[in-house]
Motif scaffolding. Structure first.
Motif, mmCIF file in Angstrom:
data_model
loop_
_atom_site.group_PDB
_atom_site.id
_atom_site.type_symbol
_atom_site.label_atom_id
_atom_site.label_comp_id
_atom_site.label_asym_id
_atom_site.label_seq_id
_atom_site.Cartn_x
_atom_site.Cartn_y
_atom_site.Cartn_z
ATOM 1 N N GLU A 72 0.829 -1.197 0.000
ATOM 2 C CA GLU A 72 0.000 0.000 0.000
ATOM 3 C C GLU A 72 0.872 1.259 0.000
ATOM 4 O OE1 GLU A 72 -3.518 0.141 -0.246
ATOM 5 O OE2 GLU A 72 -2.920 -1.864 -0.904
ATOM 6 N N THR A 73 1.989 1.201 0.712
ATOM 7 C CA THR A 73 2.906 2.345 0.730
ATOM 8 C C THR A 73 3.425 2.643 -0.668
ATOM 9 O OG1 THR A 73 3.591 1.947 3.022
ATOM 10 C CG2 THR A 73 5.096 3.220 1.636
ATOM 11 N N LEU A 74 3.839 1.613 -1.393
ATOM 12 C CA LEU A 74 4.345 1.822 -2.750
ATOM 13 C C LEU A 74 3.260 2.394 -3.657
ATOM 14 C CD1 LEU A 74 6.765 0.171 -1.717
ATOM 15 C CD2 LEU A 74 6.794 -1.017 -3.903
ATOM 16 N N ILE A 75 2.060 1.842 -3.578
ATOM 17 C CA ILE A 75 0.966 2.320 -4.431
ATOM 18 C C ILE A 75 0.622 3.770 -4.098
ATOM 19 C CG2 ILE A 75 -1.468 2.018 -4.998
ATOM 20 C CD1 ILE A 75 -1.058 -0.999 -4.554
ATOM 21 N N ASP A 76 0.512 4.084 -2.810
ATOM 22 C CA ASP A 76 0.168 5.447 -2.400
ATOM 23 C C ASP A 76 1.260 6.435 -2.803
ATOM 24 O OD1 ASP A 76 -2.180 4.540 -1.303
ATOM 25 O OD2 ASP A 76 -1.431 4.471 0.757
ATOM 26 N N THR A 77 2.527 6.020 -2.660
ATOM 27 C CA THR A 77 3.639 6.898 -3.008
ATOM 28 C C THR A 77 3.590 7.285 -4.480
ATOM 29 O OG1 THR A 77 5.074 5.983 -1.286
ATOM 30 C CG2 THR A 77 6.152 7.042 -3.159
ATOM 31 N N VAL A 78 3.372 6.299 -5.327
ATOM 32 C CA VAL A 78 3.352 6.560 -6.767
ATOM 33 C C VAL A 78 2.112 7.346 -7.167
ATOM 34 C CG1 VAL A 78 3.138 5.423 -9.006
ATOM 35 C CG2 VAL A 78 4.799 4.586 -7.335
ATOM 36 N N ALA A 79 0.970 6.961 -6.630
ATOM 37 C CA ALA A 79 -0.272 7.624 -7.011
ATOM 38 C C ALA A 79 -0.269 9.096 -6.614
ATOM 39 C CB ALA A 79 -1.454 6.908 -6.363
ATOM 40 N N ALA A 80 0.357 9.418 -5.471
ATOM 41 C CA ALA A 80 0.387 10.801 -4.999
ATOM 42 C C ALA A 80 1.383 11.645 -5.771
ATOM 43 C CB ALA A 80 0.718 10.825 -3.505
ATOM 44 N N ALA A 81 2.488 11.036 -6.232
ATOM 45 C CA ALA A 81 3.568 11.817 -6.841
ATOM 46 C C ALA A 81 3.505 11.873 -8.353
ATOM 47 C CB ALA A 81 4.918 11.235 -6.414
ATOM 48 N N ASP A 82 2.931 10.866 -8.986
ATOM 49 C CA ASP A 82 2.964 10.766 -10.444
ATOM 50 C C ASP A 82 1.625 11.207 -11.032
ATOM 51 O OD1 ASP A 82 3.202 10.116 -13.101
ATOM 52 O OD2 ASP A 82 4.157 8.174 -12.741
ATOM 53 N N PRO A 83 1.560 12.386 -11.648
ATOM 54 C CA PRO A 83 0.287 12.873 -12.185
ATOM 55 C C PRO A 83 -0.269 12.015 -13.309
ATOM 56 C CG PRO A 83 2.125 14.259 -12.908
ATOM 57 C CD PRO A 83 2.678 13.323 -11.880
ATOM 58 N N ASP A 84 0.564 11.183 -13.929
ATOM 59 C CA ASP A 84 0.080 10.333 -15.011
ATOM 60 C C ASP A 84 -0.946 9.313 -14.537
ATOM 61 O OD1 ASP A 84 1.559 11.617 -16.902
ATOM 62 O OD2 ASP A 84 3.197 10.173 -16.927
ATOM 63 N N PHE A 85 -0.982 9.038 -13.226
ATOM 64 C CA PHE A 85 -1.973 8.098 -12.703
ATOM 65 C C PHE A 85 -3.256 8.794 -12.271
ATOM 66 C CE2 PHE A 85 1.803 5.328 -12.054
ATOM 67 C CZ PHE A 85 1.337 4.217 -12.737
ATOM 68 N N GLY A 86 -3.260 10.110 -12.229
ATOM 69 C CA GLY A 86 -4.483 10.841 -11.916
ATOM 70 C C GLY A 86 -4.874 10.859 -10.458
ATOM 71 N N GLY A 87 -3.959 10.494 -9.560
ATOM 72 C CA GLY A 87 -4.257 10.519 -8.132
ATOM 73 C C GLY A 87 -4.596 9.139 -7.589
ATOM 74 N N PRO A 88 -4.553 8.986 -6.240
ATOM 75 C CA PRO A 88 -4.786 7.669 -5.607
ATOM 76 C C PRO A 88 -6.123 7.041 -5.964
ATOM 77 C CG PRO A 88 -3.848 9.231 -4.046
ATOM 78 C CD PRO A 88 -4.185 10.015 -5.262
ATOM 79 N N ASP A 89 -7.175 7.843 -5.975
ATOM 80 C CA ASP A 89 -8.503 7.275 -6.254
ATOM 81 C C ASP A 89 -8.581 6.758 -7.685
ATOM 82 O OD1 ASP A 89 -9.297 7.872 -3.697
ATOM 83 O OD2 ASP A 89 -10.268 9.766 -4.252
ATOM 84 N N ALA A 90 -8.020 7.521 -8.621
ATOM 85 C CA ALA A 90 -8.080 7.117 -10.029
ATOM 86 C C ALA A 90 -7.306 5.828 -10.250
ATOM 87 C CB ALA A 90 -7.532 8.235 -10.905
#
Length: 510
Positions: free
Chosen positions: A412-430
């Motif tokens: 979960e830490t890895l997923i949250d880290t990437v989702a929060a920092a990388d705009p290409d994923f559109g954020g954690p919820d996306a």
């Protein structure tokens, strides 16, 4: 024609087997698992395909040489080899982002100047120039020659560090961290260099400055992707071995190495079968393989020269495989790196047996139709270097990576880290809305991350030589000279084959 028993079907072991077979020897590979490739594993599910080990290739010339020396078909005829361009995108904790081109020093300098400010690119370019000098000085003794018995000549770090005045005296940077602080100056450049070291299993706080050869090699010779995943390289090398009449015995665990008349004389399998051999090539961990026989009692399998054994538990990789619905957006980088806000604290956790809540995460998003069921899906891999696995009940400190709650928390830490920092994923919820399923792999399944050999004080970053104190026994793969990394393993296979074919006088490729 000699009989040669190879223990393990990892990449270094298969590289040695193919070369030895071409030289006219009868070679059999004994592998305890059901397949070949070592760390180059694969996970296939619901039309998705993921590499479970490294996902990118550096120094493909090592494998081109293997295919050139063992048959008529060149490497590119056996698999799809594609340069990764741009090579990487880096996201720093202060919000800065920089995209680095592939194998273009001028382009890298320009990109760093544009993203980090004038002068940053020039400092990095000058650093790469010194790294080139370190490469020229260390390339042959560290990679192309067997480890010499007088290995102490490699105690001198080949990196020509700048001399800086501090506290009324002149000093040179001696570690990765010191080069970052004193020569690169910008903390983001220092973090970039530290990431290269950590990704190869090296502690940037203590690894010698000569680790500068690692970013130099990648940024000079390029980054490559294999169509269908890096597992395809393992398949191609296995097929080359089979064409050269190398035999494979899968599900065959080697429990000991037989000694007769003071030399390796074969192996013993788990079912009690004794196999005679003129030479034994050990590609697996030899710590548990005790030599036995009429020549004397069991003895440890140490190498010539007795380089220092590493006391620390090597780190490993924590990997999260994400099967996503929806296609990647246009222009998405194949590789992105979300850097930790504190590289030193991350290294302290990794090499201190702890788990950090702020890891550096590497994201691989191959735009490869062979990795997904259709264009409406995407296969994404997240990896972080973490502390090595501690077997419950064993001495030492470190995480127990079989702990389900720990695995879930770090994933979960890895997923949250990437989702929060990388705009290409559109954020954690996306990102989570796109998630079909995920798989987690830890050092408990994938093992340790052996570092490449480096010159430096006391020989602390060297690996045991390929020849050993026991005649007829040779070591190959990431735990032997010249150390870990896919290219280094291929080099170890070439060195072992040369030592067996040409004898103790072999001095490496010319």
């Amino acid at each position: 024609m000699a009989r040669i028993a190879v223990i393990g079907a990892g990449m270094g072991a298969m590289a040695a087997a193919a070369r030895l077979a071409v030289a006219g020897h009868r070679v059999t590979v004994y592998e305890r698992s059901a397949t070949y490739g070592g760390a180059l594993g694969v996970l296939e599910r619901d039309g998705f395909t993921f590499d479970t080990g490294p996902g990118l290739l550096h120094l493909p010339a090592v494998w081109r040489d293997l295919f050139l020396k063992t048959g008529k078909e060149p490497l590119e005829d056996c698999l799809g080899l594609v340069p990764v361009s741009p090579a990487s995108r880096h996201l720093f904790a202060d919000g800065t982002a920089v995209v680095l081109p592939d194998a273009s020093r001028a382009g890298i300098v320009s990109a760093l100047d544009g993203a980090l400010g004038a002068g940053a690119g020039e400092r990095w370019g000058d650093f790469l120039g010194r790294a080139r000098d370190a490469w020229d000085r260390s390339r042959r003794p560290l990679l192309e020659e067997p480890l010499r018995s007088d290995w102490r000549v490699l105690e001198r770090d080949p990196y020509p560090a700048l001399r800086r005045r501090a506290f009324l005296r002149s000093r040179r940077a001696s570690t990765v961290a010191e080069v970052g602080a004193r020569e690169l100056a910008d903390p983001r450049l220092a973090t970039l260099f530290s990431w290269y070291a950590l990704a190869y299993g090296l502690d940037p706080r203590h690894a010698p400055a000569g680790a500068a050869v690692l970013p130099y090699l990648e940024q000079t010779f390029g980054t490559w992707y294999v169509a269908g995943g890096l597992r395809q390289l393992a398949r191609a090398v296995h097929e080359r071995c089979r064409k050269r009449r190398v035999e494979f015995a899968f599900g065959s665990e080697v429990v000991s190495i037989t000694v007769r008349d003071g030399r390796a004389a074969g192996i013993v399998l788990g079912d009690g079968t004794a196999v005679e051999a003129d030479h034994v090539v050990a590609g697996a961990d030899t710590a548990a393989l005790l030599t036995e026989g009429p020549a004397g009692p069991a003895q440890p399998l140490r190498s010539d020269g007795d380089v220092p054994l590493r006391a620390e538990v090597p780190p490993g990789r924590f990997t999260v495989l994400l099967a996503l619905r929806g296609a990647a957006g246009a222009g998405v980088a194949h590789r992105s790196v979300v850097h930790s806000p504190d590289a030193s604290a991350e290294a302290a956790a990794v090499f201190g047996g702890a788990v950090t809540d702020r890891p550096t995460v590497t994201v691989l998003r191959p735009r490869d139709p062979l990795t997904r069921p259709d264009d409406g899906h995407e296969a994404v891999t997240l990896t972080a270097t973490v502390a090595g696995h501690r077997v419950p009940g064993a001495p030492g400190t470190g995480p127990d990576w079989t702990d389900k709650a720990l695995r879930e928390r770090v994933a979960e830490t890895l997923i949250d880290t990437v989702a929060a920092a990388d705009p290409d994923f559109g954020g954690p919820d996306a990102l989570r809305e796109r998630l079909l399923w995920q798989e987690v792999l830890t050092p408990a399944e994938t093992g340790a991350l052996p570092a490449p050999s480096l010159a430096g004080p006391a020989g602390r970053w060297l690996h045991p030589s390929n020849s050993t104190r026991l005649p007829g026994l040779y070591l190959v793969g990431g735990r032997a000279h010249p150390g870990g990394g896919l290219a280094h393993e291929g080099m170890s296979g070439a060195l072992v084959a040369g030592l067996i074919v040409e004898g103790a006088g072999f001095r490496g490729s010319q």
